[in-house]
Design a protein around this motif. Sequence first.
Motif: not given
Length: 382
Positions: A132-136, A163-166
């Motif tokens: 997870p730490k390397s994910l957007s 909500a936050g998806l491209e």
Amino acid sequence: MASVSLKQVHKTFPNGFEAVKNIDLDVEDGEFVVFVGPSGCGKSTIIRMVAGQEMVTSGEIKINGKQLKEINPKELSMAMVLQNYALYPKLTVEENLAFGLEKRGYPKEEIEARSREVAADLHLADIYNKKPKSLSASQRQRVALGRALILKPDLLILDEPLAGLEKEIRESVVQSMAKKHAEIKNTILYVTHSVKEAKILASQIVVMKRGEVIQKGTYKELYYKPENAFVAEFINEPDINLIDGQYEVLEGRAYITTELGEFYIKLEQKEMEEIHKRKREVIVGIRPEDITLGKGREKDSVRFSKRIEGVLKEEESTLLTMRVANRSFNTLMRGEYKGKADAVEEFCVETDRIYVFDRKTKELILAESKLNIKPNQYCWKS
């Protein structure tokens, strides 16, 4: 699967804010219910109470006919994605997806198959071995959603999961979720600000405002038969045009006078008797997609000329903006607009396409009964 019932559910926070006000709502087994409304209207609070994340101030919530507070979590097949993703930081995407199934003792082969299927649906295959730490933020959001979807629970509770998806990924995920729900037929409670998502996904849409349910129905019911101006404006992209007017009955005919012109309404004598025999202040609602560029029909219509102030090309249509009664006024036409941005154009609005609301109460007075597929038929509220 699962049914959900809310009876006189009320939620007041310690600071005195009434988030939810005496809600009565029944969700049938297998329904996909989408809650929409402006920020702070109570939609997230409702699903958090159903999920057991918020306490009810008063009223009762039942799942499958049993009081929520009496249900042992092990008895209920439920998964949720709230606004805190809560991923396991030391596990990879694959391991986060598989975690719930492993805890439930599923066979390794099924876990692997489900994990790869969900990863493909949510566009996670290329980050399968990352942590997870390397994910957007978008990727973490999709992993949290996948971790819930993979369980195929009887009751799925989702708070703004996309909500936050491209844009392209979001549209793809919406289509995938619609397909999966049609296959699994589980019960889903879903919060979103997107009317487009609600239109695609929902079997029932719940429109909320200030802690109250304003109207519930299918997208088609809300679109064609909004109970008030708020619903008509909310269930439309772009927004419905609202302009002031007044109606009166003269010599057995009903007229609605607006800045655009005078709409003549054909009514039967019985319907005439239900209308107040005096002038009445109203709001006329005209959907952008119901305005024709050009002269339109000769009869039963209002034609007007306006200067185009804005032209916005969309995927398969063009949004034209003008000014009416000192307000922005839009028309949505199919295809591409060939004229100039400052041109004066002629438009047409057919009478059987308008909605009329009481200006004081904002309640619907008149709308075409499109659901009955009978042209020039109206329903009145007096």
